[in-house]
Design a protein around this motif. Structure first.
Motif, mmCIF file in Angstrom:
data_model
loop_
_atom_site.group_PDB
_atom_site.id
_atom_site.type_symbol
_atom_site.label_atom_id
_atom_site.label_comp_id
_atom_site.label_asym_id
_atom_site.label_seq_id
_atom_site.Cartn_x
_atom_site.Cartn_y
_atom_site.Cartn_z
ATOM 1 N N ARG A 83 0.339 -1.661 0.158
ATOM 2 C CA ARG A 83 0.209 -0.130 0.326
ATOM 3 C C ARG A 83 0.778 1.704 0.157
ATOM 4 N NH1 ARG A 83 -4.777 1.133 3.466
ATOM 5 N NH2 ARG A 83 -5.479 2.862 2.238
ATOM 6 N N VAL A 94 -19.080 7.373 -4.511
ATOM 7 C CA VAL A 94 -18.459 7.556 -2.800
ATOM 8 C C VAL A 94 -19.900 7.692 -2.379
ATOM 9 C CG1 VAL A 94 -17.203 9.067 -1.265
ATOM 10 C CG2 VAL A 94 -16.028 8.402 -3.692
ATOM 11 N N GLU A 129 -10.426 6.371 -11.100
ATOM 12 C CA GLU A 129 -10.205 5.665 -10.547
ATOM 13 C C GLU A 129 -9.734 6.402 -8.799
ATOM 14 O OE1 GLU A 129 -11.497 2.675 -10.033
ATOM 15 O OE2 GLU A 129 -12.804 3.273 -11.333
ATOM 16 N N GLN A 130 -8.482 6.984 -9.584
ATOM 17 C CA GLN A 130 -7.783 8.089 -8.328
ATOM 18 C C GLN A 130 -8.375 8.888 -7.408
ATOM 19 O OE1 GLN A 130 -3.871 8.733 -9.654
ATOM 20 N NE2 GLN A 130 -2.713 7.501 -9.683
ATOM 21 N N ILE A 183 -11.644 8.707 -7.198
ATOM 22 C CA ILE A 183 -12.142 7.849 -6.372
ATOM 23 C C ILE A 183 -11.886 7.978 -5.446
ATOM 24 C CG2 ILE A 183 -13.715 6.037 -7.035
ATOM 25 C CD1 ILE A 183 -14.956 6.103 -9.231
ATOM 26 N N GLN A 184 -10.860 7.358 -5.241
ATOM 27 C CA GLN A 184 -10.581 7.172 -4.083
ATOM 28 C C GLN A 184 -9.996 7.720 -2.533
ATOM 29 O OE1 GLN A 184 -9.340 3.044 -3.241
ATOM 30 N NE2 GLN A 184 -9.460 3.875 -1.277
ATOM 31 N N LEU A 213 -13.051 8.612 -1.723
ATOM 32 C CA LEU A 213 -13.578 8.180 -0.835
ATOM 33 C C LEU A 213 -12.594 7.487 0.507
ATOM 34 C CD1 LEU A 213 -15.565 5.668 -0.160
ATOM 35 C CD2 LEU A 213 -13.575 4.147 -1.577
ATOM 36 N N ASN A 214 -11.161 8.133 0.673
ATOM 37 C CA ASN A 214 -10.898 8.163 1.657
ATOM 38 C C ASN A 214 -10.701 8.653 2.969
ATOM 39 O OD1 ASN A 214 -9.270 5.784 0.810
ATOM 40 N ND2 ASN A 214 -7.396 6.899 0.015
ATOM 41 N N HIS A 221 -14.525 8.935 3.888
ATOM 42 C CA HIS A 221 -14.916 7.314 4.947
ATOM 43 C C HIS A 221 -14.129 7.446 6.269
ATOM 44 C CE1 HIS A 221 -14.094 3.000 6.136
ATOM 45 N NE2 HIS A 221 -15.582 2.995 5.667
ATOM 46 N N GLY A 266 -4.743 6.726 4.541
ATOM 47 C CA GLY A 266 -5.571 7.801 3.431
ATOM 48 C C GLY A 266 -5.060 8.857 2.920
ATOM 49 N N ALA A 283 -4.226 10.036 -0.469
ATOM 50 C CA ALA A 283 -5.406 11.168 -1.140
ATOM 51 C C ALA A 283 -4.330 12.996 -1.895
ATOM 52 C CB ALA A 283 -6.513 11.538 0.058
#
Length: 357
Positions: A188, A211, A241-242, A244-245, A248-249, A252, A324, A328
């Protein structure tokens, strides 16, 4: 009706705020720029004590006393003047001692928000580069011995006599599982530097809605989602996709920080999008930029980690791995953007700025 001191009337032509105080620290003159900066009329400012205008006015009061006592001719410093219910006022102050017992002190205030913003962005970029180099070196240093530790544990398990295998296999399995866990963590850490940057057309509201569906699935009750979208924002080139991550990070983390309010039923998570014009990001001027806010009404980020939240392995949550926000930040910087954060109890606002075509 403005009735400035005649000898100071020319100060109305200055773009910086100028305030003259009497011997008690009360305002007896404020130019037009000071009215604008303090968002108050000359009439309402007159005879108010300057220190009383701010929650941390004691800083100005201390400097005023020094000026009255002629401990200096003039003193310069950067201040964050706090105001009730509003953002702090970031200023560069120049306090001058005057040879006049009736008007002993003149204070000039210059907003330095842009300079502070540029300095903060530069520090964040330098910090991010150092973090990336540290992560790469550390991850590679850990990766090789991990493979050896796992392999040795497997070989040891194979060599154990049958009568000891059942008794000791528990320990070899602990070694293997912990090695695998650390391997996952290392992967990761290295992921942002390994994954290709897949560029395509990105609609930021599709990203947000994707998200939100994930957040709804995990927190179906007690979380009020607010959308405040500017639907005129154009698509831009980026890695969907990046992004969205990234969203989302942050979202969340916000939802997890809201668990107490979710139980009470008054948790709020707001997604807000706007367009900014003529903005400087990382010392580059852009005509347009996406301004995305992810806002929650949770307890806020703990003060002891507030300035380190983008550092790797720093987490304010039990069980969190602290990656996370680091990921980001890396992904946003790959889009030539920046992430900013303001947090206090009851309001945490993560702001993502990305150039638009």
């Amino acid at each position: 009706m403005r009735t400035p001191l005649t000898s100071l009337a020319g100060l109305d032509l200055l773009s910086s705020a100028v305030i003259v105080l009497d011997a008690d620290g009360s305002i007896i003159y404020a130019n037009a720029a000071a009215e604008s900066l303090l968002d108050s009329s000359f009439k309402s400012l007159t005879h108010q004590k300057l220190a009383d205008l701010f929650l941390n006015g004691e800083e100005l009061l201390a400097v005023f006393q020094q000026a009255v006592e002629h401990q200096f001719a003039d003193k310069r410093q950067d201040l964050a003047l706090e105001r009730a219910g509003r953002e702090p006022l970031q200023v560069h102050s120049i306090v001058t001692a005057l040879d006049n017992p009736d008007t002993p002190v003149l204070i000039e205030l210059r907003e330095n928000v842009q300079q502070l913003k540029l300095d903060r962005e530069e520090r964040m970029l330098d910090q991010s580069k150092a973090n990336k180099e540290l992560i790469r070196n550390l991850a590679h240093e850990i990766k090789n011995p991990l493979g050896g530790i796992r392999g040795a544990a497997q070989l040891l398990e194979m060599e154990l006599p049958e009568r000891q295998l059942k008794e000791l296999r528990e320990y070899t399995q602990v070694i293997i599982k912990e090695a695998d866990r650390l391997q996952t963590l290392v992967d990761r850490l290295l992921a942002p530097h390994r994954l290709p940057h897949i560029v395509g057309d990105v609609n930021i509201h599709e990203v947000c809605e994707r998200v939100l569906r994930l957040i709804f699935a995990e927190f179906p009750h007690g979380l009020n989602i607010k959308r405040d979208y500017d639907l005129s924002i154009p698509e831009f080139r980026g890695d969907k996709e990046q992004l969205i991550q990234v969203v989302l990070n942050i979202a969340h983390n916000a939802a997890q920080a809201l668990v107490d309010r979710i139980r009470q039923g008054d948790a709020e998570l707001t997604f807000k999008t706007r367009v900014l014009r003529q903005i400087t990001l990382a010392k580059v001027r852009y005509r347009l930029a996406l301004d995305l806010h992810i806002i929650d009404n949770g307890p806020g980020i703990p003060s002891e980690i507030r300035n380190r939240i983008f550092y790797p392995l720093v987490s304010g949550r039990d069980g969190g791995n602290g990656l996370g926000l680091t990921l980001a930040q890396t992904f946003v910087q790959q889009h030539m953007g920046v992430i900013e954060c303001e947090s206090r109890p009851g309001l945490t606002d993560f702001r993502i700025l990305i150039p638009l075509p």
